[in-house]
Design an enzyme around this catalytic site. Sequence first.
Site, PDB file in Angstrom:
ATOM      1  N   TYR A  16       0.844  -1.201   0.000  1.00 10.53           N
ATOM      2  CA  TYR A  16       0.000   0.000   0.000  1.00 10.53           C
ATOM      3  C   TYR A  16       0.882   1.255   0.000  1.00 10.53           C
ATOM      4  O   TYR A  16       0.683   2.170  -0.796  1.00 10.53           O
ATOM      5  CB  TYR A  16      -0.927  -0.029   1.215  1.00 10.53           C
ATOM      6  N   GLU A  38     -11.363   5.614   4.970  1.00 16.87           N
ATOM      7  CA  GLU A  38     -10.710   6.401   6.034  1.00 16.87           C
ATOM      8  C   GLU A  38     -11.672   6.633   7.194  1.00 16.87           C
ATOM      9  O   GLU A  38     -11.266   6.613   8.346  1.00 16.87           O
ATOM     10  CB  GLU A  38     -10.200   7.741   5.493  1.00 16.87           C
ATOM     11  N   TRP A  46      -4.907   1.401  10.288  1.00 17.92           N
ATOM     12  CA  TRP A  46      -5.183   1.402   8.852  1.00 17.92           C
ATOM     13  C   TRP A  46      -5.023  -0.009   8.285  1.00 17.92           C
ATOM     14  O   TRP A  46      -5.754  -0.404   7.380  1.00 17.92           O
ATOM     15  CB  TRP A  46      -4.281   2.400   8.125  1.00 17.92           C
TER      16      TRP A  46
END
Length: 182
Positions: A16, A38, A46
């Site tokens: 990522y 988000e 995350w």
Amino acid sequence: MNPCAFGTKDPLYLDYHDHFWGKPLYDSLALFELLALESQHAGLSWLTILKKKEAYQQAFHNFDPYQIAQMRDEDIDALMSFPNIIHHRPKLEAIVAQAKGYIQIEKDYDSFSAFLWSFVDGQPVDFKYQSVEERITVDDTAKALSKALKKYGFKFIGPVTAFSFMEAAGMYNSHLVSCPNR
């Protein structure tokens, strides 16, 4: 281990970081998906959300805001047992509210992307960080974006989440100067 990638060794997170995070993203639908994810990230890592991304895509019509905006309470009820997503009803309802906000922003600004990028005058802001200790987590622009999104009904997008989104979407370049993925 790349210190720019927040010290992680997880292959999914490193991929990522190396191929997505901080790369300017201008596609309105991709930006909507990222912002919705988000909002799910609030209070969680995350990496947790990255691991659940495909399930969220399945649960929320591949993040098509026009389909999501049609979702009702019974759809959210069904998602409360949908596998591999966060079963937090207000967060799930937030994605529906965000889809409605997206549609209104598209009407008002012709482009969700143009609306978002207007907060940085259409160009990435480069922080030119030399070390991880220099990184910040919020600024006045993120506060303004959060406030503007809230006017359109977006939920779970406070200033810190807005800042994180801006980094991920490449509106902010927060890669260390030494990072090979800069």
